[in-house]
Design an enzyme around this catalytic site. Structure first.
Site, short mmCIF file in Angstrom:
data_model
loop_
_atom_site.label_atom_id
_atom_site.label_comp_id
_atom_site.label_asym_id
_atom_site.label_seq_id
_atom_site.Cartn_x
_atom_site.Cartn_y
_atom_site.Cartn_z
N ASN A 8 -3.59 3.34 6.20
CA ASN A 8 -3.34 4.79 6.17
C ASN A 8 -2.65 5.21 7.47
OD1 ASN A 8 -3.41 7.45 5.29
ND2 ASN A 8 -5.64 7.52 5.05
N PHE A 9 -2.18 6.44 7.47
CA PHE A 9 -1.59 7.08 8.67
C PHE A 9 -0.39 6.32 9.21
CE2 PHE A 9 -6.25 8.13 8.76
CZ PHE A 9 -6.12 9.45 8.33
N LEU A 10 0.40 5.71 8.32
CA LEU A 10 1.68 5.13 8.74
C LEU A 10 2.62 6.29 9.08
CD1 LEU A 10 3.96 3.04 9.04
CD2 LEU A 10 4.22 3.11 6.54
N THR A 17 -2.30 4.31 -0.56
CA THR A 17 -1.66 5.28 -1.45
C THR A 17 -0.42 5.82 -0.75
OG1 THR A 17 -2.99 7.10 -0.56
CG2 THR A 17 -3.81 6.03 -2.57
N LEU A 25 -8.17 8.81 2.10
CA LEU A 25 -8.04 10.05 2.86
C LEU A 25 -6.58 10.39 3.16
CD1 LEU A 25 -10.92 9.28 5.34
CD2 LEU A 25 -11.03 10.70 3.27
C1 YNC Z 1 5.28 4.06 2.66
N1 YNC Z 1 4.76 5.28 2.66
O1 YNC Z 1 10.45 1.54 0.96
P1 YNC Z 1 12.19 -1.25 1.25
S1 YNC Z 1 1.37 6.63 3.26
C2 YNC Z 1 5.02 1.75 2.46
N2 YNC Z 1 4.50 3.00 2.45
O2 YNC Z 1 11.26 -0.65 2.44
P2 YNC Z 1 12.14 2.49 7.69
C3 YNC Z 1 7.14 2.52 2.85
N3 YNC Z 1 6.33 1.47 2.64
O3 YNC Z 1 12.14 -0.24 0.14
P3 YNC Z 1 11.26 5.24 7.80
C4 YNC Z 1 6.68 3.84 2.89
N4 YNC Z 1 7.72 4.66 3.12
O4 YNC Z 1 13.58 -1.40 1.83
C5 YNC Z 1 8.79 3.88 3.24
N5 YNC Z 1 8.45 2.61 3.07
O5 YNC Z 1 11.59 -2.54 0.84
C6 YNC Z 1 9.33 1.44 3.09
N6 YNC Z 1 7.19 9.55 7.07
O6 YNC Z 1 11.55 1.49 6.59
C7 YNC Z 1 10.62 1.68 2.37
N7 YNC Z 1 3.74 8.36 5.96
O7 YNC Z 1 11.41 2.29 8.97
C8 YNC Z 1 11.53 0.63 2.97
O8 YNC Z 1 11.77 3.92 7.04
C9 YNC Z 1 11.10 0.63 4.41
O9 YNC Z 1 11.85 5.30 9.17
C10 YNC Z 1 12.00 1.54 5.26
O10 YNC Z 1 9.68 5.03 7.95
C11 YNC Z 1 8.81 5.20 6.85
O11 YNC Z 1 0.16 5.74 5.33
C12 YNC Z 1 7.70 6.20 7.26
O12 YNC Z 1 5.06 9.64 4.70
C13 YNC Z 1 6.81 6.41 6.03
O13 YNC Z 1 6.67 8.60 9.06
C14 YNC Z 1 6.89 5.56 8.38
O14 YNC Z 1 9.25 7.97 6.78
C15 YNC Z 1 8.33 7.52 7.75
O15 YNC Z 1 11.47 6.39 6.88
C16 YNC Z 1 7.31 8.60 8.03
O16 YNC Z 1 13.60 2.38 7.78
C17 YNC Z 1 6.30 10.69 7.15
O17 YNC Z 1 9.75 1.17 4.45
C18 YNC Z 1 4.84 10.23 7.01
C19 YNC Z 1 4.58 9.39 5.78
C20 YNC Z 1 3.31 7.45 4.91
C21 YNC Z 1 1.95 7.83 4.39
C22 YNC Z 1 0.49 5.50 4.22
C23 YNC Z 1 0.17 4.17 3.55
C24 YNC Z 1 1.08 3.14 4.13
C25 YNC Z 1 0.96 1.78 3.45
C26 YNC Z 1 1.85 0.75 4.08
C27 YNC Z 1 1.81 -0.58 3.35
C28 YNC Z 1 0.54 -1.36 3.69
C29 YNC Z 1 0.57 -2.74 3.06
C30 YNC Z 1 -0.73 -3.52 3.28
C31 YNC Z 1 -0.86 -4.05 4.73
C32 YNC Z 1 -2.15 -4.89 4.98
C33 YNC Z 1 -2.03 -6.13 4.15
C34 YNC Z 1 -3.22 -7.08 4.32
C35 YNC Z 1 -3.87 -8.04 4.06
#
Ligand code: YNC
Ligand code: MG
Length: 388
Positions: free
Chosen positions: A136-138, A172, A388
């Site tokens: 969470n909190f990415l 999520t 959350l």
């Molecule tokens: C996202 N929300 O598709 P592709 S939710 C996962 N979760 O990759 P870049 C995401 N992946 O498609 P930016 C994502 N959003 O090319 C984007 N991506 O394969 C993917 N927003 O990276 C995207 N917080 O750095 C693409 O994109 C790649 O600069 C692009 O950064 C994204 O916490 C982000 O919504 C979300 O702060 C950090 O936009 C940014 O846009 C931002 O070029 C506002 O990234 C806040 C926001 C997300 C909330 C959350 C859940 C995160 C889950 C992450 C995955 C976890 C996997 C499991 C790991 C543990 C495994 C074990 C064992």
């Protein structure tokens, strides 16, 4: 299409409809000695930091990063404003790992510009209880977006989760990635319709006046269920039994023990609220409801700066009809001055949403599993999990 996600052990879009693939882990664990020992490389100007969320300064930095750069609605009118107390609660459940609270700083100025977190959780998928991380909190600072920092952060948290011998995760997101296990919808119940309309959260319905709208959403001054009261520490064993039994019917749900229930469900001022029904005759705990507090900043409104929102968490009804229980939850939220009560269409929530005057939100919430395949997507009502 998804240059990063195509390389990860997650259900891939091309597998959809292929019912011959087995359910369960996609990749087997590797020996811990084979897990990469050094952090992934960041671009040269940045450095990793393991965050001590108990430090006032560090907590302030995470809070400010999220308050200014975290999730917004599609129209950029509102942004989640998780409180510091909430973040401490969300990041420190029983058995949490400090190493999973990961920040990125600018080397020269030490400014925090990105964050990702994990917490441990036992999640049951059908009849298997799996040790997982909840991610969470990415968040990446607005000025550093689309530079592929997010994949590095995800790989680094994955590495640190693997170092604790955990190989699965759940998360999520509002965006579609490979591949949702379920797609849910938020529903919103106005408690303070005048403010919600003034700030643009909702609109006056067709052929509706403000006074008719206020009347439509009016609630009783006090709760109606006999024996409805706040949960106390002594209730932990009874609430644990009630909730474990209830969650056993869903396909995906947390496997809560008493320590988890104490952490996640015992009321914490301005963070989480929990109520139960104690039978006036038998003193049995028969029903339970809870919500967490997550305000949103209102971006660019002259009159208001925050929206006070309650989010439905875990609810259990065995004696009190769920509709009546949730109506009492709405009444206490109104008493405590929340502007809106939000709920996903998970668990049995569909049975009360329309009747209690919740309206569907725009935007979906997608649920995911990492390194765990399920045969086909679930209905929201098959999910017993709220993140959350
Ligand atoms: C996202 N929300 O598709 P592709 S939710 C996962 N979760 O990759 P870049 C995401 N992946 O498609 P930016 C994502 N959003 O090319 C984007 N991506 O394969 C993917 N927003 O990276 C995207 N917080 O750095 C693409 O994109 C790649 O600069 C692009 O950064 C994204 O916490 C982000 O919504 C979300 O702060 C950090 O936009 C940014 O846009 C931002 O070029 C506002 O990234 C806040 C926001 C997300 C909330 C959350 C859940 C995160 C889950 C992450 C995955 C976890 C996997 C499991 C790991 C543990 C495994 C074990 C064992
Ligand atoms: Mg980036």
């Amino acid at each position: 299409r998804h240059k990063f996600w195509e390389t990860q052990p997650v259900g891939q879009f091309k597998e959809i409809g292929n019912t011959s693939l087995p359910e369960g882990p996609i990749e087997a664990p590797t020996p811990l000695s084979e897990v990469k020992q050094e952090p992934y490389n960041l671009p040269n100007l940045y450095e990793w930091v393991t965050c001590d969320i108990n430090s006032e300064e560090v907590c302030d930095e995470i809070y400010n990063l999220l308050a200014n750069n975290y999730v917004e609605d599609d129209e950029n009118m509102f942004r989640f404003n998780y409180s510091k107390e909430f973040l401490r609660w969300a990041l420190q459940p029983p058995g949490y790992f400090k190493s999973w609270h990961i920040g990125v700083r600018v080397k020269s100025s030490k400014k925090m510009v990105a964050f990702i977190s994990g917490i441990p959780a036992r999640i049951r998928v059908r009849d298997e209880v799996v040790n997982m991380a909840e991610i969470n909190f990415l968040c990446v600072h607005k000025k550093l977006r689309t530079k592929r920092l997010a994949p590095v952060m995800i790989k680094e948290v994955t590495r640190r989760v693997h170092l604790e011998n955990i190989w699965q995760a759940t998360y999520t997101a509002g965006v579609v990635l490979p591949t949702p296990i379920a797609t849910c919808q938020y529903w919103h119940r106005s408690l303070n319709p005048k403010k919600l309309i003034d700030v643009g959260f909702s609109r006056l319905g067709a052929r509706m006046t403000m006074s008719r709208t206020i009347k439509l959403y009016k609630l009783p001054e006090s709760t109606v269920t006999q024996g409805f009261r706040k949960m106390k520490i002594l209730d932990v064993p009874a609430v644990t039994r009630l909730i474990r039994n209830y969650l056993s019917q869903f396909v995906v749900a947390p496997d809560f023990d008493e320590h988890d229930v104490e952490h996640w469900l015992l009321p914490k001022e301005n963070v989480v609220d929990s109520y139960l029904v104690e039978s006036p005759e038998t003193h049995e705990v028969t029903d339970f409801c809870s919500f967490y507090t997550l305000p949103s900043s209102i971006l660019g409104n002259q009159n208001y700066s925050t929206l006070k929102a309650a989010y439905s968490f875990y609810n259990v009804s065995t004696k009190t009809p769920l509709l009546q229980l949730m109506n009492d939850a709405l009444i206490v939220a109104k008493q405590r001055d929340y502007d809106v009560f939000n709920a996903l269409d998970v668990m049995h929530n569909e049975t009360f949403l329309k009747e209690l005057k919740f309206g569907p939100g725009d935007g979906k919430l997608h649920y995911y599993l990492y390194n765990y395949r399920i045969r086909h997507a679930l209905n929201p009502s098959e999910l017993g999990l709220v993140l959350l």
